[in-house]
Write an enzyme that holds these catalytic residues in place. Structure first.
Site, PDB file in Angstrom:
ATOM      1  N   CYS A   1      30.884  32.398  53.087  1.00  0.00           N
ATOM      2  CA  CYS A   1      30.680  31.963  52.095  1.00  0.00           C
ATOM      3  C   CYS A   1      31.747  31.270  51.077  1.00  0.00           C
ATOM      4  CB  CYS A   1      29.485  32.618  51.259  1.00  0.00           C
ATOM      5  SG  CYS A   1      30.214  34.070  50.584  1.00  0.00           S
ATOM      6  N   GLY A   2      31.618  31.192  49.867  1.00  0.00           N
ATOM      7  CA  GLY A   2      32.681  30.473  49.080  1.00  0.00           C
ATOM      8  C   GLY A   2      33.973  31.690  48.861  1.00  0.00           C
ATOM      9  N   THR A   3      33.357  33.111  48.825  1.00  0.00           N
ATOM     10  CA  THR A   3      34.284  34.203  48.861  1.00  0.00           C
ATOM     11  C   THR A   3      34.301  35.313  49.825  1.00  0.00           C
ATOM     12  OG1 THR A   3      32.672  35.505  47.335  1.00  0.00           O
ATOM     13  CG2 THR A   3      34.282  34.021  46.088  1.00  0.00           C
ATOM     14  N   GLY A   4      33.070  35.181  50.568  1.00  0.00           N
ATOM     15  CA  GLY A   4      32.686  36.164  51.568  1.00  0.00           C
ATOM     16  C   GLY A   4      31.931  37.450  50.951  1.00  0.00           C
ATOM     17  N   VAL A   5      31.880  37.231  49.552  1.00  0.00           N
ATOM     18  CA  VAL A   5      31.339  38.342  48.824  1.00  0.00           C
ATOM     19  C   VAL A   5      29.970  38.447  48.789  1.00  0.00           C
ATOM     20  CG1 VAL A   5      31.341  39.613  46.625  1.00  0.00           C
ATOM     21  CG2 VAL A   5      33.331  38.620  47.547  1.00  0.00           C
TER      22      VAL A   5
ATOM     23  N   HIS B   1      38.113  52.336  62.209  1.00  0.00           N
ATOM     24  CA  HIS B   1      37.680  53.833  61.425  1.00  0.00           C
ATOM     25  C   HIS B   1      36.423  53.531  60.955  1.00  0.00           C
ATOM     26  CE1 HIS B   1      42.152  55.121  60.519  1.00  0.00           C
ATOM     27  NE2 HIS B   1      42.003  54.688  61.740  1.00  0.00           N
TER      28      HIS B   1
ATOM     29  N   ARG C   1      36.894  29.546  50.183  1.00  0.00           N
ATOM     30  CA  ARG C   1      37.771  29.200  49.201  1.00  0.00           C
ATOM     31  C   ARG C   1      38.761  30.149  48.896  1.00  0.00           C
ATOM     32  NH1 ARG C   1      32.007  28.133  45.911  1.00  0.00           N
ATOM     33  NH2 ARG C   1      31.616  26.215  46.635  1.00  0.00           N
TER      34      ARG C   1
ATOM     35  N   ARG D   1      37.232  61.807  64.548  1.00  0.00           N
ATOM     36  CA  ARG D   1      37.038  62.158  63.117  1.00  0.00           C
ATOM     37  C   ARG D   1      36.479  61.110  62.184  1.00  0.00           C
ATOM     38  NH1 ARG D   1      42.275  59.827  63.350  1.00  0.00           N
ATOM     39  NH2 ARG D   1      42.899  58.732  60.949  1.00  0.00           N
ATOM     40  N   HIS D   2      36.181  59.997  62.676  1.00  0.00           N
ATOM     41  CA  HIS D   2      35.599  59.135  61.856  1.00  0.00           C
ATOM     42  C   HIS D   2      33.972  59.040  61.902  1.00  0.00           C
ATOM     43  CE1 HIS D   2      39.777  57.511  61.371  1.00  0.00           C
ATOM     44  NE2 HIS D   2      39.799  57.307  62.568  1.00  0.00           N
TER      45      HIS D   2
ATOM     46  N   ARG E   1      32.327  60.426  59.065  1.00  0.00           N
ATOM     47  CA  ARG E   1      32.334  59.629  57.849  1.00  0.00           C
ATOM     48  C   ARG E   1      31.199  58.624  57.865  1.00  0.00           C
ATOM     49  NH1 ARG E   1      38.745  60.458  58.391  1.00  0.00           N
ATOM     50  NH2 ARG E   1      38.827  62.639  57.575  1.00  0.00           N
TER      51      ARG E   1
HETATM   52  C1  RB5 Z   1      28.574  28.967  46.158  1.00  0.00           C
HETATM   53  O1  RB5 Z   1      29.089  28.317  45.332  1.00  0.00           O
HETATM   54  C2  RB5 Z   1      28.998  30.451  46.178  1.00  0.00           C
HETATM   55  O2  RB5 Z   1      28.594  31.354  45.021  1.00  0.00           O
HETATM   56  C3  RB5 Z   1      28.813  31.367  47.344  1.00  0.00           C
HETATM   57  O3  RB5 Z   1      29.291  30.603  48.361  1.00  0.00           O
HETATM   58  C4  RB5 Z   1      29.702  32.899  47.516  1.00  0.00           C
HETATM   59  O4  RB5 Z   1      30.900  32.553  47.095  1.00  0.00           O
HETATM   60  C5  RB5 Z   1      29.001  33.761  46.724  1.00  0.00           C
HETATM   61  O5  RB5 Z   1      29.389  34.848  47.000  1.00  0.00           O
END
Ligand code: RB5
Length: 146
Positions: A65-69, A98, A109, A132-133, A136
């Site tokens: 995605c934009g950030t992968g988050v 691990h 991005r 060992r992993h 966890r």
């Molecule tokens: C889309 O604009 C953006 O919010 C999405 O790709 C992503 O970065 C969210 O985590």
């Protein structure tokens, strides 16, 4: 190895690039979308890929995605998923060795295609070490099962 891939509109171009890169290396890809640059919602594609991996339909997953988050947060809500956002190869390798990570996530991005290549190489080139992993990783699974 079968890999499920997914992205939102922000990650589409990088997803397509990585898809081609992995196909050339012999991986079998299931593309869960999105397929166009129209604005869409990343949780939908995080969930689709996560369910493919959790069900065993694919062994591992790649998300963009934009950030992968956001897309990795969504994927991590599916039982059995350990999705990691990576911007460099070391973390990708260690996440498999691990943490037994089963999905790698990128920010289109944040990183470019050349860095993404080094990350997927590290991720798919690594093996879970267990030992060992194991205790966890099991503790993470226990939290999921609470
Ligand atoms: C889309 O604009 C953006 O919010 C999405 O790709 C992503 O970065 C969210 O985590």
């Amino acid at each position: 190895m079968k890999i499920a891939m997914g992205s939102d509109h922000a990650g589409l171009e990088l997803k397509n690039y990585i898809k081609e890169y992995l196909e050339k290396k012999g991986f079998e890809i299931t593309d869960c979308g999105t397929y166009t640059s129209s604005s869409c919602n990343y949780p939908e594609f995080g969930e689709k890929v996560a369910k493919c991996v959790a069900s065993g339909e694919a062994e591992k997953g790649v998300l963009v995605c934009g950030t992968g988050v956001g897309i990795s947060i969504a994927a991590n809500k599916v039982k059995g998923i350990r999705a990691v956002v990576c911007s460099e190869p070391y973390s990708a390798e260690m996440a498999v060795r691990h943490n037994n990570a089963n999905i790698v996530s990128f920010g289109a991005r944040v990183i470019g295609p050349a860095t993404a290549e080094t990350i997927v190489d590290a991720f798919f080139g690594a093996s879970y070490e267990g030992e060992r992993h194991e205790k966890r990783v099991q503790m993470i699974i226990d939290i999921e099962n609470e």
